[in-house]
Design an enzyme around this catalytic site. Structure first.
Site: not given
Length: 374
Positions: A180, A71-72, A242, A202, A200, A152, A325
């Protein structure tokens, strides 16, 4: 064994996703960009299937999805990628909120240094953006409105439907950071007024290092994004490099699993949240934020510092006191500060977040540990 209650920071990879990722790393390992043999063709089919799986949640065409590292990166492409269009059109005004993730605030701050004009919306005491302030802030030269879906830190659900309605007759692009919420809280993101959605992996039981940016067309017009770095024509010339086929496949499958199970997951999380709030309320805890996600509880106990509490709880539950973060060096939460909470409440804030694997929470041990700090 310590119970993991920090799902807002990251989630475990679910077994079927992990199995697929491993298979594509060790058995079907072709490069999706290789067009001269079956290995590459097979990898490309895997990527396109995942694209469709991700697109399904937001009800967009799969061609409107590009894969990123998370997402960043998606936030950066959505925000910084509009720079050239902004300079050509003369629309250099951006509206965002003071409670956004740093992955949104910092790219916007970069544009601010390049003479963009930015309006930062205040948050209510419940943690939502101020719709009336947004309405007043809109201008003819407003380029972009960027507001997250679910915060978040507090889990506060933002009024995305109201924002979409407010922007119905305005040309500003709307970006929603859904790190989120994507797949887990399946509401509002199918609104056609949202131009960009950041995803995101993860946070959704997929591997770290993969995400997506959804870019809705307006009619037949693609958003005027330009690449922010270069090195190949992959991902519609917006994101070179890639493709991480195994991770992309994992994200796609995680989205499909989430689509099938979102209602059950929400019910499970809601029950856990109610139980947790009931337990800490006995200590006089105050919940930080209103209208919050079932997956998150942010609370403060008067007289208890969050750093001391987290150390005391270390062998009982794994929790945090803010964004992963920014957790390496604690500073007061910019989110809770924007909500107008007092210093003691901010310094005492603890974030607990639930997931599909959360089962038995040791409430007696938690309350006993916290009570020892009073």
């Amino acid at each position: 064994m310590t119970v993991y209650l920090d799902y807002s920071a990251t989630t475990p990879v679910i077994k079927e996703v992990a199995d697929l990722v491993m298979k594509l790393m060790t058995e079907e390992y072709g490069n999706a960009g290789s067009r001269t043999h079956d290995y590459g063709a097979a990898a490309k089919r895997v990527v396109e299937n995942a694209r469709a799986q991700v697109a399904e949640i937001a009800q967009v065409d799969k061609s409107e999805v590009i894969f990123t590292s998370g997402a960043t990166e998606s936030n950066n492409i959505a925000i910084l990628g509009l720079r050239e269009f902004a300079e050509q059109s003369g629309k250099k005004h951006i509206i965002t909120s003071k409670i956004e993730h740093k992955a949104v605030l910092e790219p916007i701050e970069h544009l601010e240094q390049l003479d963009f004009d930015v309006t930062y919306l205040n948050a209510t005491s419940g943690g939502q953006v101020d719709i009336e302030q947004l309405k007043s802030a809109l201008r003819e030269d407003t380029l972009l409105v960027s507001v997250m879906h679910i915060n978040n830190e507090t889990g506060a659900i933002q009024p995305i439907a109201e924002i979409c309605q407010l922007l119905a007759d305005h040309e500003a692009y709307l970006h929603v950071d859904a790190a989120q919420s994507y797949g887990k809280y399946p509401f509002d993101l199918d609104n056609n007024r949202i131009d960009f959605i950041s995803v995101s992996g993860h946070k959704l039981y997929a591997p770290k290092g993969v995400g997506a940016l959804i870019m809705r067309r307006r009619g037949f017009l693609k958003p005027p994004l330009k690449p922010i770095y270069f090195g190949g024509g992959q991902e519609k010339s917006l994101r070179p490099g890639t493709l991480a086929t195994p991770l992309i496949a994992g994200l796609g499958l995680a989205c499909e699993v989430a689509s099938k199970n979102a209602e059950v997951w929400l019910t499970h999380a809601s029950e856990l949240k109610d139980e947790f709030i009931a337990a800490v309320t006995e200590l006089g805890a105050a919940v930080n934020g209103h209208n919050t996600s079932p997956y998150v509880v942010n609370f403060s106990v008067p007289g208890i510092n969050s750093e001391a509490a987290i150390v005391k709880l270390k062998n009982i539950i794994a929790v945090s006191n803010g964004s992963a973060c920014t957790s390496s060096s604690y500073t007061p939460s910019h989110v809770l500060s924007a909500m107008g909470l007092d210093t003691n409440r901010i310094e005492g804030a603890i974030r607990v977040s639930f997931g599909i694997n959360t089962r038995d929470i040791p409430y007696d041990d938690i309350t006993s540990a916290l009570r020892s700090l009073l």
